[in-house]
Design a protein around this motif. Structure first.
Motif: not given
Length: 360
Positions: A105, A126, A133, A148, A150
Protein backbone atom coordinates in the motif's frame (compact mmCIF):
# COMPACT_ATOMS: atom_id res chain seq x y z
CA UNK A 1 6.12 9.84 51.04
CA UNK A 2 2.81 11.19 49.73
CA UNK A 3 -0.29 10.08 51.58
CA UNK A 4 -3.07 8.15 49.83
CA UNK A 5 -5.31 11.20 50.25
CA UNK A 6 -2.67 13.43 48.67
CA UNK A 7 -2.17 10.98 45.81
CA UNK A 8 -5.92 10.89 45.07
CA UNK A 9 -6.06 14.68 45.24
CA UNK A 10 -3.26 14.93 42.69
CA UNK A 11 -5.09 12.51 40.39
CA UNK A 12 -8.23 14.61 40.70
CA UNK A 13 -6.28 17.74 39.85
CA UNK A 14 -4.80 16.09 36.76
CA UNK A 15 -8.20 14.83 35.57
CA UNK A 16 -9.71 18.27 36.14
CA UNK A 17 -7.01 20.03 34.13
CA UNK A 18 -8.28 21.20 30.74
CA UNK A 19 -7.22 19.06 27.80
CA UNK A 20 -4.84 20.68 25.34
CA UNK A 21 -6.61 22.47 22.50
CA UNK A 22 -5.64 24.33 19.33
CA UNK A 23 -5.42 27.47 21.47
CA UNK A 24 -2.28 25.95 22.98
CA UNK A 25 -0.72 25.98 19.49
CA UNK A 26 -1.37 29.72 19.01
CA UNK A 27 -4.87 29.06 17.62
CA UNK A 28 -4.04 28.61 13.93
CA UNK A 29 -6.81 28.80 11.36
CA UNK A 30 -5.07 26.73 8.68
CA UNK A 31 -2.37 24.14 8.08
CA UNK A 32 -0.17 24.13 4.98
CA UNK A 33 2.87 22.18 3.83
CA UNK A 34 5.67 24.11 2.16
CA UNK A 35 9.25 24.05 0.96
CA UNK A 36 11.45 26.74 2.44
CA UNK A 37 14.18 28.49 0.49
CA UNK A 38 16.99 26.28 1.84
CA UNK A 39 15.27 23.25 0.28
CA UNK A 40 13.86 21.74 3.49
CA UNK A 41 10.19 21.01 4.11
CA UNK A 42 7.82 22.17 6.83
CA UNK A 43 4.24 22.07 8.02
CA UNK A 44 2.98 25.52 8.97
CA UNK A 45 0.15 26.71 11.15
CA UNK A 46 -1.28 29.94 9.73
CA UNK A 47 -3.56 32.62 11.12
CA UNK A 48 -6.64 34.00 9.37
CA UNK A 49 -4.50 36.30 7.20
CA UNK A 50 -2.10 33.52 6.20
CA UNK A 51 0.74 34.58 8.51
CA UNK A 52 2.71 31.70 10.11
CA UNK A 53 2.13 31.14 13.84
CA UNK A 54 4.24 27.95 14.08
CA UNK A 55 6.13 25.54 11.89
CA UNK A 56 7.42 21.98 12.23
CA UNK A 57 9.96 20.07 10.15
CA UNK A 58 8.81 17.41 7.65
CA UNK A 59 11.08 14.61 6.40
CA UNK A 60 10.18 15.20 2.75
CA UNK A 61 7.69 17.04 0.55
CA UNK A 62 4.23 17.20 2.10
CA UNK A 63 0.87 17.31 0.38
CA UNK A 64 -2.01 17.84 2.80
CA UNK A 65 -2.69 17.42 6.49
CA UNK A 66 -5.56 16.31 8.68
CA UNK A 67 -6.30 18.39 11.77
CA UNK A 68 -7.69 16.71 14.87
CA UNK A 69 -11.10 18.22 15.67
CA UNK A 70 -10.24 19.22 19.24
CA UNK A 71 -6.64 18.66 20.33
CA UNK A 72 -3.63 20.32 18.72
CA UNK A 73 -2.54 17.36 16.61
CA UNK A 74 -2.05 17.17 12.86
CA UNK A 75 -1.26 14.26 10.60
CA UNK A 76 0.98 15.35 7.74
CA UNK A 77 0.92 13.22 4.60
CA UNK A 78 3.58 12.83 1.96
CA UNK A 79 2.87 13.68 -1.65
CA UNK A 80 1.62 10.64 -3.60
CA UNK A 81 3.12 8.05 -3.86
CA UNK A 82 5.05 8.95 -0.70
CA UNK A 83 5.07 6.50 2.15
CA UNK A 84 5.18 8.68 5.24
CA UNK A 85 2.47 10.07 7.45
CA UNK A 86 3.55 11.61 10.74
CA UNK A 87 1.57 12.85 13.73
CA UNK A 88 2.69 16.22 15.06
CA UNK A 89 1.91 17.76 18.41
CA UNK A 90 1.50 21.34 17.23
CA UNK A 91 1.54 22.80 20.75
CA UNK A 92 4.78 21.15 21.88
CA UNK A 93 6.37 21.19 18.45
CA UNK A 94 7.29 17.53 18.26
CA UNK A 95 6.45 14.33 16.43
CA UNK A 96 4.39 11.97 18.58
CA UNK A 97 3.65 9.09 16.21
CA UNK A 98 4.07 7.85 12.68
CA UNK A 99 1.88 5.80 10.38
CA UNK A 100 3.19 3.04 8.17
CA UNK A 101 0.96 1.79 5.38
CA UNK A 102 0.64 -2.01 5.21
CA UNK A 103 2.80 -3.92 2.75
CA UNK A 104 1.58 -3.38 -0.79
CA UNK A 105 0.00 0.00 0.00
CA UNK A 106 0.85 3.67 -0.08
CA UNK A 107 -0.94 6.77 1.13
CA UNK A 108 -2.60 9.19 -1.28
CA UNK A 109 -1.86 12.40 0.60
CA UNK A 110 -5.14 12.89 2.45
CA UNK A 111 -6.96 11.70 5.56
CA UNK A 112 -9.89 12.62 7.81
CA UNK A 113 -10.72 12.26 11.48
CA UNK A 114 -13.98 10.89 12.80
CA UNK A 115 -16.31 13.44 14.36
CA UNK A 116 -15.19 12.59 17.91
CA UNK A 117 -11.52 12.44 16.94
CA UNK A 118 -11.17 8.80 18.04
CA UNK A 119 -10.33 7.47 14.57
CA UNK A 120 -8.30 8.59 11.58
CA UNK A 121 -9.24 7.45 8.08
CA UNK A 122 -6.58 7.41 5.36
CA UNK A 123 -6.92 7.14 1.58
CA UNK A 124 -4.68 4.34 0.32
CA UNK A 125 -3.71 2.44 -2.82
CA UNK A 126 -3.65 -1.36 -2.87
CA UNK A 127 -1.38 -1.13 -5.88
CA UNK A 128 -1.06 -4.81 -6.74
CA UNK A 129 -4.84 -5.31 -6.72
CA UNK A 130 -5.41 -1.91 -8.34
CA UNK A 131 -8.09 -1.00 -5.79
CA UNK A 132 -8.63 1.83 -3.34
CA UNK A 133 -8.72 1.23 0.39
CA UNK A 134 -9.54 3.32 3.47
CA UNK A 135 -7.30 2.62 6.46
CA UNK A 136 -8.62 3.01 10.01
CA UNK A 137 -6.31 4.11 12.82
CA UNK A 138 -7.08 4.36 16.56
CA UNK A 139 -5.96 7.77 17.83
CA UNK A 140 -5.98 6.95 21.54
CA UNK A 141 -3.92 3.80 20.91
CA UNK A 142 -1.09 5.84 19.46
CA UNK A 143 -2.51 5.76 15.93
CA UNK A 144 -2.53 1.95 15.80
CA UNK A 145 -4.07 0.50 12.65
CA UNK A 146 -7.32 -1.25 13.60
CA UNK A 147 -8.99 -1.98 10.27
CA UNK A 148 -9.72 -1.00 6.70
CA UNK A 149 -12.41 -1.16 4.04
CA UNK A 150 -12.78 -0.56 0.33
CA UNK A 151 -12.99 3.00 -0.98
CA UNK A 152 -15.60 2.11 -3.59
CA UNK A 153 -13.28 2.65 -6.55
CA UNK A 154 -9.75 3.07 -7.85
CA UNK A 155 -7.27 5.75 -6.83
CA UNK A 156 -8.97 7.33 -3.78
CA UNK A 157 -7.22 10.66 -3.47
CA UNK A 158 -9.19 12.82 -1.06
CA UNK A 159 -11.41 11.72 1.82
CA UNK A 160 -13.60 14.04 3.92
CA UNK A 161 -15.91 13.53 6.88
CA UNK A 162 -19.52 14.46 6.26
CA UNK A 163 -21.11 16.77 8.85
CA UNK A 164 -23.45 15.49 11.54
CA UNK A 165 -22.49 11.82 11.69
CA UNK A 166 -20.05 9.08 10.79
CA UNK A 167 -20.34 9.12 6.99
CA UNK A 168 -17.38 9.76 4.72
CA UNK A 169 -17.15 10.93 1.13
CA UNK A 170 -14.26 9.72 -1.04
CA UNK A 171 -12.93 11.10 -4.32
CA UNK A 172 -12.02 7.97 -6.26
CA UNK A 173 -9.94 9.45 -9.05
CA UNK A 174 -10.18 6.29 -11.14
CA UNK A 175 -6.47 6.27 -12.05
CA UNK A 176 -4.41 3.16 -11.29
CA UNK A 177 -0.76 3.75 -10.32
CA UNK A 178 2.08 1.61 -8.99
CA UNK A 179 5.20 2.70 -7.09
CA UNK A 180 7.38 0.82 -9.59
CA UNK A 181 6.29 3.30 -12.26
CA UNK A 182 6.14 6.42 -10.07
CA UNK A 183 3.25 8.70 -10.99
CA UNK A 184 2.56 7.04 -14.37
CA UNK A 185 -1.16 6.54 -15.10
CA UNK A 186 -1.68 2.91 -16.00
CA UNK A 187 -5.34 2.57 -16.97
CA UNK A 188 -6.47 5.65 -18.89
CA UNK A 189 -8.30 3.57 -21.54
CA UNK A 190 -10.55 2.07 -18.85
CA UNK A 191 -10.54 4.56 -15.96
CA UNK A 192 -13.85 5.29 -14.22
CA UNK A 193 -13.74 7.90 -11.45
CA UNK A 194 -16.53 8.22 -8.92
CA UNK A 195 -17.69 10.01 -5.82
CA UNK A 196 -18.48 7.43 -3.12
CA UNK A 197 -20.30 7.93 0.17
CA UNK A 198 -19.50 5.38 2.89
CA UNK A 199 -20.76 4.82 6.41
CA UNK A 200 -18.40 4.32 9.35
CA UNK A 201 -18.32 0.54 8.70
CA UNK A 202 -17.38 0.97 5.06
CA UNK A 203 -20.79 0.15 3.61
CA UNK A 204 -21.49 2.10 0.41
CA UNK A 205 -24.33 4.59 0.80
CA UNK A 206 -24.24 6.18 -2.65
CA UNK A 207 -22.01 6.31 -5.74
CA UNK A 208 -21.93 9.14 -8.29
CA UNK A 209 -20.31 8.44 -11.67
CA UNK A 210 -19.70 10.77 -14.59
CA UNK A 211 -21.19 10.17 -18.01
CA UNK A 212 -19.11 8.01 -20.36
CA UNK A 213 -18.05 11.11 -22.29
CA UNK A 214 -16.50 12.53 -19.11
CA UNK A 215 -14.94 9.37 -17.68
CA UNK A 216 -11.43 10.88 -18.14
CA UNK A 217 -12.32 13.62 -15.64
CA UNK A 218 -10.53 12.34 -12.55
CA UNK A 219 -12.27 13.37 -9.30
CA UNK A 220 -9.45 14.49 -7.03
CA UNK A 221 -10.36 16.94 -4.26
CA UNK A 222 -13.33 17.66 -2.05
CA UNK A 223 -14.95 20.33 0.09
CA UNK A 224 -18.09 19.89 2.19
CA UNK A 225 -20.46 22.61 3.32
CA UNK A 226 -21.99 22.27 6.82
CA UNK A 227 -25.38 21.40 5.26
CA UNK A 228 -23.86 18.42 3.43
CA UNK A 229 -23.39 19.91 -0.04
CA UNK A 230 -20.21 18.44 -1.56
CA UNK A 231 -17.98 20.23 -4.07
CA UNK A 232 -15.54 18.13 -6.08
CA UNK A 233 -12.63 19.27 -8.22
CA UNK A 234 -11.45 17.27 -11.24
CA UNK A 235 -8.43 16.88 -13.48
CA UNK A 236 -9.00 16.08 -17.15
CA UNK A 237 -6.84 13.31 -18.60
CA UNK A 238 -7.87 13.81 -22.24
CA UNK A 239 -7.28 16.43 -24.90
CA UNK A 240 -7.27 19.82 -23.16
CA UNK A 241 -9.20 21.35 -26.04
CA UNK A 242 -12.11 19.04 -25.16
CA UNK A 243 -11.95 19.49 -21.38
CA UNK A 244 -15.38 19.41 -19.68
CA UNK A 245 -16.23 21.35 -16.47
CA UNK A 246 -13.74 20.78 -13.65
CA UNK A 247 -16.05 21.63 -10.74
CA UNK A 248 -19.06 19.64 -9.58
CA UNK A 249 -21.61 20.01 -6.78
CA UNK A 250 -23.53 17.11 -5.30
CA UNK A 251 -26.07 16.55 -2.58
CA UNK A 252 -26.92 12.98 -1.61
CA UNK A 253 -29.99 11.69 -3.42
CA UNK A 254 -29.71 14.26 -6.21
CA UNK A 255 -27.94 14.49 -9.55
CA UNK A 256 -24.58 16.24 -9.71
CA UNK A 257 -24.42 19.77 -11.13
CA UNK A 258 -21.37 21.04 -13.04
CA UNK A 259 -20.09 24.62 -13.05
CA UNK A 260 -17.98 26.16 -15.79
CA UNK A 261 -16.94 29.67 -16.81
CA UNK A 262 -18.70 31.09 -19.85
CA UNK A 263 -16.92 31.74 -23.13
CA UNK A 264 -13.24 30.89 -23.13
CA UNK A 265 -12.79 31.33 -19.39
CA UNK A 266 -12.67 27.57 -18.80
CA UNK A 267 -9.52 27.39 -20.95
CA UNK A 268 -7.59 29.32 -18.28
CA UNK A 269 -7.72 26.25 -16.03
CA UNK A 270 -5.91 24.09 -18.61
CA UNK A 271 -7.97 21.04 -17.69
CA UNK A 272 -6.65 20.95 -14.13
CA UNK A 273 -8.29 21.87 -10.82
CA UNK A 274 -5.87 21.51 -7.92
CA UNK A 275 -8.00 22.43 -4.87
CA UNK A 276 -11.57 23.35 -4.02
CA UNK A 277 -13.26 25.20 -1.13
CA UNK A 278 -16.51 26.82 -0.12
CA UNK A 279 -16.39 30.39 1.20
CA UNK A 280 -16.92 30.87 4.91
CA UNK A 281 -20.57 31.80 4.40
CA UNK A 282 -21.09 28.95 1.93
CA UNK A 283 -22.40 31.19 -0.84
CA UNK A 284 -19.36 30.79 -3.10
CA UNK A 285 -17.16 27.90 -4.24
CA UNK A 286 -13.67 28.23 -5.70
CA UNK A 287 -11.23 26.06 -7.62
CA UNK A 288 -7.58 26.69 -8.43
CA UNK A 289 -5.24 25.67 -11.23
CA UNK A 290 -1.46 25.74 -10.78
CA UNK A 291 -1.20 24.57 -14.38
CA UNK A 292 -3.04 27.65 -15.62
CA UNK A 293 -2.06 30.08 -12.84
CA UNK A 294 -5.76 30.75 -12.37
CA UNK A 295 -8.46 30.69 -9.71
CA UNK A 296 -12.18 30.82 -10.42
CA UNK A 297 -15.00 31.58 -7.98
CA UNK A 298 -18.61 30.58 -8.63
CA UNK A 299 -21.94 31.48 -7.07
CA UNK A 300 -23.29 28.25 -5.55
CA UNK A 301 -26.94 29.17 -6.02
CA UNK A 302 -26.79 30.23 -9.66
CA UNK A 303 -23.68 28.41 -10.85
CA UNK A 304 -22.44 31.62 -12.48
CA UNK A 305 -18.81 32.70 -12.46
CA UNK A 306 -18.42 35.33 -9.73
CA UNK A 307 -14.73 36.18 -10.06
CA UNK A 308 -11.55 35.04 -11.81
CA UNK A 309 -7.95 35.71 -10.75
CA UNK A 310 -4.54 35.22 -12.29
CA UNK A 311 -2.10 33.97 -9.63
CA UNK A 312 1.12 32.24 -10.66
CA UNK A 313 1.29 28.60 -9.50
CA UNK A 314 -1.82 28.96 -7.32
CA UNK A 315 -3.18 25.79 -5.75
CA UNK A 316 -4.16 26.20 -2.09
CA UNK A 317 -7.60 27.62 -1.30
CA UNK A 318 -9.58 27.78 1.93
CA UNK A 319 -12.60 29.67 3.30
CA UNK A 320 -12.06 33.13 4.74
CA UNK A 321 -15.25 34.85 5.94
CA UNK A 322 -17.26 35.62 2.78
CA UNK A 323 -14.36 34.88 0.43
CA UNK A 324 -11.14 32.83 0.21
CA UNK A 325 -7.51 32.61 1.20
CA UNK A 326 -5.27 31.45 -1.68
CA UNK A 327 -1.67 30.22 -1.63
CA UNK A 328 0.85 29.54 -4.37
CA UNK A 329 4.17 27.90 -5.04
CA UNK A 330 5.61 31.34 -5.76
CA UNK A 331 5.38 32.31 -2.09
CA UNK A 332 2.17 34.33 -2.38
CA UNK A 333 -0.64 33.91 0.13
CA UNK A 334 -3.65 36.13 0.71
CA UNK A 335 -7.07 37.31 -0.46
CA UNK A 336 -6.90 37.65 -4.25
CA UNK A 337 -9.26 40.62 -4.16
CA UNK A 338 -6.44 42.64 -2.60
CA UNK A 339 -3.86 41.72 -5.22
CA UNK A 340 -0.21 41.07 -4.45
CA UNK A 341 2.60 38.98 -5.87
CA UNK A 342 5.19 36.39 -4.94
CA UNK A 343 7.40 36.94 -1.91
CA UNK A 344 10.85 35.36 -1.92
CA UNK A 345 10.97 35.56 1.88
CA UNK A 346 7.97 33.23 2.21
CA UNK A 347 7.95 29.46 1.64
CA UNK A 348 6.81 27.86 -1.59
CA UNK A 349 3.38 26.70 -0.50
CA UNK A 350 2.37 23.21 -1.50
CA UNK A 351 -0.98 22.04 -2.84
CA UNK A 352 -3.44 22.64 -0.01
CA UNK A 353 -4.64 24.92 2.75
CA UNK A 354 -6.39 22.83 5.40
CA UNK A 355 -8.97 24.54 7.59
CA UNK A 356 -8.78 23.56 11.24
CA UNK A 357 -12.02 22.32 12.80
CA UNK A 358 -13.99 23.09 9.63
CA UNK A 359 -16.95 20.98 10.78
CA UNK A 360 -16.41 21.02 14.52
Amino acid sequence: MPTRRGFLASLAAISAAPAPSWADASAPDYLAAAQVRDGSYRLYGLDAAGAPVFWLELPDRGHAAAAHPTRPEAVAFARRPGDYAIVLDCARGEQVASLTAPEGRHFYGHGAFSEDGALLYTAENDFDAGLGRVGIWSVDEGYRRVGEFGSGGVGPHDIVRMPGGGALVVANGGIATHPDTGRAKLNLPTMKPNLTYLDADGDILEVVEAAESARLNSIRHLAVRPDGLVAFAMQWEGDIAAAPPLLGLHRRGSAAAYLVADGDGWRDMRGYAGSVAFSGDGALVAITSPEGGAAQVFDVETGALSAAYRIADVCGVAPADDHFLFSSGSGWIGDARRGGGGDETLPAWDNHLVTICALA
